[in-house]
Structures are given as structure tokens and as C-alpha cells.
Design a protein around this motif. Sequence first.
Motif, PDB file in Angstrom:
ATOM      1  N   LEU A  26       0.837  -1.200   0.000  1.00  0.00           N
ATOM      2  CA  LEU A  26       0.000   0.000   0.000  1.00  0.00           C
ATOM      3  C   LEU A  26       0.869   1.246   0.000  1.00  0.00           C
ATOM      4  O   LEU A  26       0.557   2.229  -0.689  1.00  0.00           O
ATOM      5  CB  LEU A  26      -0.928  -0.007   1.221  1.00  0.00           C
ATOM      6  CG  LEU A  26      -1.859   1.199   1.368  1.00  0.00           C
ATOM      7  CD1 LEU A  26      -2.762   1.350   0.144  1.00  0.00           C
ATOM      8  CD2 LEU A  26      -2.701   1.086   2.632  1.00  0.00           C
ATOM      9  N   ALA A  27       1.960   1.202   0.740  1.00  0.00           N
ATOM     10  CA  ALA A  27       2.872   2.353   0.795  1.00  0.00           C
ATOM     11  C   ALA A  27       3.421   2.681  -0.592  1.00  0.00           C
ATOM     12  O   ALA A  27       3.474   3.850  -0.995  1.00  0.00           O
ATOM     13  CB  ALA A  27       4.010   2.066   1.767  1.00  0.00           C
ATOM     14  N   VAL A  28       3.825   1.656  -1.337  1.00  0.00           N
ATOM     15  CA  VAL A  28       4.352   1.876  -2.686  1.00  0.00           C
ATOM     16  C   VAL A  28       3.295   2.513  -3.577  1.00  0.00           C
ATOM     17  O   VAL A  28       3.570   3.453  -4.337  1.00  0.00           O
ATOM     18  CB  VAL A  28       4.848   0.542  -3.296  1.00  0.00           C
ATOM     19  CG1 VAL A  28       5.160   0.712  -4.775  1.00  0.00           C
ATOM     20  CG2 VAL A  28       6.085   0.049  -2.550  1.00  0.00           C
ATOM     21  N   ALA A  29       2.057   2.008  -3.495  1.00  0.00           N
ATOM     22  CA  ALA A  29       0.976   2.529  -4.326  1.00  0.00           C
ATOM     23  C   ALA A  29       0.689   3.994  -4.022  1.00  0.00           C
ATOM     24  O   ALA A  29       0.308   4.765  -4.914  1.00  0.00           O
ATOM     25  CB  ALA A  29      -0.292   1.692  -4.122  1.00  0.00           C
ATOM     26  N   LEU A  30       0.873   4.386  -2.757  1.00  0.00           N
ATOM     27  CA  LEU A  30       0.583   5.761  -2.345  1.00  0.00           C
ATOM     28  C   LEU A  30       1.793   6.685  -2.469  1.00  0.00           C
ATOM     29  O   LEU A  30       1.654   7.903  -2.295  1.00  0.00           O
ATOM     30  CB  LEU A  30       0.096   5.775  -0.890  1.00  0.00           C
ATOM     31  CG  LEU A  30      -1.201   5.024  -0.578  1.00  0.00           C
ATOM     32  CD1 LEU A  30      -1.457   5.025   0.921  1.00  0.00           C
ATOM     33  CD2 LEU A  30      -2.374   5.644  -1.321  1.00  0.00           C
ATOM     34  N   GLY A  31       2.955   6.116  -2.728  1.00  0.00           N
ATOM     35  CA  GLY A  31       4.164   6.924  -2.760  1.00  0.00           C
ATOM     36  C   GLY A  31       4.593   7.353  -1.365  1.00  0.00           C
ATOM     37  O   GLY A  31       5.188   8.424  -1.179  1.00  0.00           O
ATOM     38  N   LYS A  32       4.284   6.527  -0.369  1.00  0.00           N
ATOM     39  CA  LYS A  32       4.610   6.814   1.022  1.00  0.00           C
ATOM     40  C   LYS A  32       5.510   5.714   1.573  1.00  0.00           C
ATOM     41  O   LYS A  32       5.769   4.712   0.908  1.00  0.00           O
ATOM     42  CB  LYS A  32       3.331   6.899   1.867  1.00  0.00           C
ATOM     43  CG  LYS A  32       2.330   7.949   1.416  1.00  0.00           C
ATOM     44  CD  LYS A  32       2.835   9.346   1.736  1.00  0.00           C
ATOM     45  CE  LYS A  32       1.795  10.386   1.430  1.00  0.00           C
ATOM     46  NZ  LYS A  32       2.268  11.765   1.738  1.00  0.00           N
ATOM     47  N   SER A  33       5.952   5.886   2.820  1.00  0.00           N
ATOM     48  CA  SER A  33       6.737   4.855   3.471  1.00  0.00           C
ATOM     49  C   SER A  33       5.816   3.891   4.217  1.00  0.00           C
ATOM     50  O   SER A  33       4.659   4.215   4.506  1.00  0.00           O
ATOM     51  CB  SER A  33       7.714   5.483   4.468  1.00  0.00           C
ATOM     52  OG  SER A  33       6.989   6.075   5.551  1.00  0.00           O
ATOM     53  N   GLN A  34       6.344   2.703   4.551  1.00  0.00           N
ATOM     54  CA  GLN A  34       5.554   1.759   5.337  1.00  0.00           C
ATOM     55  C   GLN A  34       5.243   2.352   6.711  1.00  0.00           C
ATOM     56  O   GLN A  34       4.166   2.129   7.265  1.00  0.00           O
ATOM     57  CB  GLN A  34       6.292   0.432   5.493  1.00  0.00           C
ATOM     58  CG  GLN A  34       5.477  -0.622   6.245  1.00  0.00           C
ATOM     59  CD  GLN A  34       6.177  -1.957   6.302  1.00  0.00           C
ATOM     60  OE1 GLN A  34       7.142  -2.193   5.600  1.00  0.00           O
ATOM     61  NE2 GLN A  34       5.670  -2.852   7.153  1.00  0.00           N
ATOM     62  N   GLY A  35       6.176   3.121   7.248  1.00  0.00           N
ATOM     63  CA  GLY A  35       5.946   3.770   8.534  1.00  0.00           C
ATOM     64  C   GLY A  35       4.772   4.737   8.475  1.00  0.00           C
ATOM     65  O   GLY A  35       3.991   4.841   9.436  1.00  0.00           O
ATOM     66  N   TRP A  36       4.633   5.440   7.342  1.00  0.00           N
ATOM     67  CA  TRP A  36       3.508   6.362   7.177  1.00  0.00           C
ATOM     68  C   TRP A  36       2.194   5.591   7.212  1.00  0.00           C
ATOM     69  O   TRP A  36       1.233   6.007   7.883  1.00  0.00           O
ATOM     70  CB  TRP A  36       3.638   7.120   5.854  1.00  0.00           C
ATOM     71  CG  TRP A  36       2.592   8.177   5.652  1.00  0.00           C
ATOM     72  CD1 TRP A  36       2.708   9.508   5.954  1.00  0.00           C
ATOM     73  CD2 TRP A  36       1.279   7.996   5.122  1.00  0.00           C
ATOM     74  NE1 TRP A  36       1.547  10.167   5.645  1.00  0.00           N
ATOM     75  CE2 TRP A  36       0.643   9.265   5.127  1.00  0.00           C
ATOM     76  CE3 TRP A  36       0.566   6.903   4.629  1.00  0.00           C
ATOM     77  CZ2 TRP A  36      -0.660   9.461   4.659  1.00  0.00           C
ATOM     78  CZ3 TRP A  36      -0.743   7.084   4.179  1.00  0.00           C
ATOM     79  CH2 TRP A  36      -1.346   8.345   4.185  1.00  0.00           C
ATOM     80  N   VAL A  37       2.141   4.467   6.486  1.00  0.00           N
ATOM     81  CA  VAL A  37       0.916   3.661   6.463  1.00  0.00           C
ATOM     82  C   VAL A  37       0.601   3.150   7.862  1.00  0.00           C
ATOM     83  O   VAL A  37      -0.555   3.170   8.312  1.00  0.00           O
ATOM     84  CB  VAL A  37       1.051   2.485   5.472  1.00  0.00           C
ATOM     85  CG1 VAL A  37      -0.152   1.538   5.586  1.00  0.00           C
ATOM     86  CG2 VAL A  37       1.187   3.006   4.043  1.00  0.00           C
ATOM     87  N   SER A  38       1.615   2.700   8.567  1.00  0.00           N
ATOM     88  CA  SER A  38       1.403   2.200   9.930  1.00  0.00           C
ATOM     89  C   SER A  38       0.829   3.282  10.834  1.00  0.00           C
ATOM     90  O   SER A  38      -0.124   3.047  11.592  1.00  0.00           O
ATOM     91  CB  SER A  38       2.723   1.677  10.496  1.00  0.00           C
ATOM     92  OG  SER A  38       2.565   1.262  11.843  1.00  0.00           O
ATOM     93  N   LYS A  39       1.384   4.476  10.762  1.00  0.00           N
ATOM     94  CA  LYS A  39       0.884   5.574  11.589  1.00  0.00           C
ATOM     95  C   LYS A  39      -0.522   5.982  11.172  1.00  0.00           C
ATOM     96  O   LYS A  39      -1.366   6.287  12.024  1.00  0.00           O
ATOM     97  CB  LYS A  39       1.832   6.775  11.483  1.00  0.00           C
ATOM     98  CG  LYS A  39       3.156   6.581  12.195  1.00  0.00           C
ATOM     99  CD  LYS A  39       4.019   7.826  12.087  1.00  0.00           C
ATOM    100  CE  LYS A  39       5.346   7.648  12.827  1.00  0.00           C
ATOM    101  NZ  LYS A  39       6.201   8.853  12.709  1.00  0.00           N
TER     102      LYS A  39
END
Length: 409
Positions: A26-39
Motif C-alpha cells: 500500500l505504501a508503494v501505491a501511495l508513494g509513502k513509506s511503510q511507517g507512514w501507512v502504519s501511523k
Amino acid sequence: MLEEAEEIGRRARRARLRLGMAQADLAVALGKSQGWVSKMERGLIEIDRVGLLNLLASELHIHPNDLIGRPYNSSPGENQWQVAASSILRELRRYDLTPVFAGTPRPARQLWQETTRLHRLRDAAANVAIMEVLPDLLREARALAEVCTGHEREEAFSIYAVCCKFAHTAAHALGHPELVTMSCERAAWSARLSGDPVMPAVADWMRVWDMWATADWEDAITLSDKAIRSVQEGYDQAEPLAVRAWGALQLRAAVSAARGNLRSEAEDRIAHAKAAADRLAEYAGPPVYDRHSLTFSPGNVQIHAISVALEMREQRRALAIHRRTSPEMIASLPSSRQGHHHMELARAWLWDGNRDTALAELEKAERIAPQLIRNHPIARSTLRSIVYAERASTREKLRRMSDRFHLDG
């Protein structure tokens, strides 16, 4: 409301797990980090841009309203608009059946006068009142189309299409996705029967808005260009209604490009819209009734330029544009647009680190257009961010003071 961010995060997590998707994917699809998705899933990050909200919902294969929980829970009195929404849906579903209308429908010129009331309600962002007016007007316009021929019949379908546009706007503001979809479909149907050369472009303008919900930015630009081409001849001849539609479609394309991270494209579209606004200002003929209800003016172009900058996370540029925009230009806009503008400024000031000014702008937005602002996810996200920041600041001040007082000793 303060728990909304946590609930949004839980909904996102449930949707992700239902798809068997890892946080990293999901992070890759959003252009974000995995940490961002977790938060985000723990409610520690606000989804503070419409483009990001729609992209997240699209990747999770859910509607944005399902992600943020719209329509929001309100008092029974505030929820009465859903009764009117059901009546509108009933009329739109039976669009090709014989209308159920007692008596003789009024002529088109009188029904057009009825739409001026809708314009005033739209300008005031009185979306609940719009919902309450529409069922009877849709029914009467459809009845007129059934009993008339020629130009009168075409005008009846034009009125029906405009009523669908008002339903579409109110449904977006209040959070009713089924009504959003159906009013857009019926607007396209009636526009084709209207004989109005601009009305199909207006229906496409509505469809572009709906494409944003699924983060189809490139398709939204393509559809905008299709609609622009359909009114290009009228624009070249400086026909006011065609110029208004052409400019409004350029603004739609600008927002689409900004959300798709197409910076130069977004800036070019804003420039085209400014040219259209200048052309409209040069018109010297008799007054033209804005039958399509498209709010387009130099002020509207300016506040869209601010929105575009914010979608690209450029708050300082947005604030610079604001400083170059005269207060008189903003004051000339309808309350609905003014309220949205001050909501955007609140977000810009918050991102720039000025919470006091952000809160003042948000309060101003609510005073101007309370229904719109209280039901807007970005306004709610901005307010939550201000509250959380104030709480964190207070906690830090108390901690430092406690240390000085040696309360832990």
C-alpha cells in the motif's frame, strides 16, 4: 470527532487486510513509506488532502465516503435531508416513465424562475434546503417534457438537467454517493435531449468531479478536454455561457492535474482559466442568465489557484497567491466559495505552523458556510490537527513546568 482519525485508520486497515495487501505494498501505491501507512492506520496521521484521500480509497477499492464515515452522525433534525434525498432518487429512477404529476405543469419560463431560488441556496451553501426543493421541481420539469414538443420540451429537459446538477452538488457536500452517481447519469441523459449546446459539457463537468473519487486523474483531464472541445466554437465566438463552461472545465482539469502531480499541466490550466475570465470580463452585451449555474469569475480562478498549490503541498505558494488576491475579489464570490476558500487558507496556515491564524480562518469559514464546512472532511481534518497540536503543546509546557517545580521529586 477527535476519534475520527483513529476510526479512519481502522477502516483503512480492515480494507487492506480484506484485500490481503501488505502495508509495504500500500505504501508503494501511495508513494509513502511503510511507517507512514502504519501511523495512518493507528490514527496518528491526518489525511489532509482530497487527492490523497481519494487515492487511498481507490487503492483499497472502497468509496472515499466509506473510508471517512460520511454522512457524518448528526442529530435527527440534521439528518432529515436524507428523506429529501430519497425522494430525489425516486424521481431520478423513474426518469423514463410517465411522470406522476397532478394538474398542468407550468411553462418553462416559470420553472426557470424557480431555479433562481436554487441558485441563491447554492450560493449560500444551503444544501439541505436545496434537497428539499428539488423533488417537486424535478417532477414538474419531467411532466412538462412529457406534454410539450419542440423548444418548450427541450427547455424542460434543460431545467431537469440543471436540477440534477444542483442535486449532484448538494449530494457531494452532504455525503450521499448514490445520489451523486445517479444525478450525474440523469444530467447527461437530459442534457442530450435539451437542445442546449453547452449543457452536455456541464454534464461532463459533473462527471469529472466523480472521477476524482476513484483517483482517475488522467481520465478526468481527458474528459475535461473532450467537454472543452464541445464548446470551443462558442468560446472562440465569445459566447458568455460557452466561455463560462470552457473556463470552469479548465479549472476542473487544473485540480485533476494537481492531484495527479502534474505541476506544469496544472499551472497551464490555471493560465487558460484566467484567460477565459478575462474574456468574460470583456463581454459588453446584454446581461446573460447563468442557466447552467457554473460559478466562474476571476475570484474563482484565484481560489482554485490556491487549491491547486495546496494539492501539491505548496502552502507558501498558496499563501503568496492569497496575499496577491484582493479581499474585494473574494467578497464578490458566493458564500459557498468563500467558505471553501477560508477552509483552504486554514489548512495552508496550519501547514505553515500558524495554528492561531488557521483556527481563525476555519472559524470564518464556518460562519460563512456552516453546512458545507461541518460536513467537509478537510475541515474536520484541519480542526483535529489543530486540537491535537494544541494538546501536545500544552502537555509539553506542563512537563517543562513540572520539571521546574520538581513535582516528580
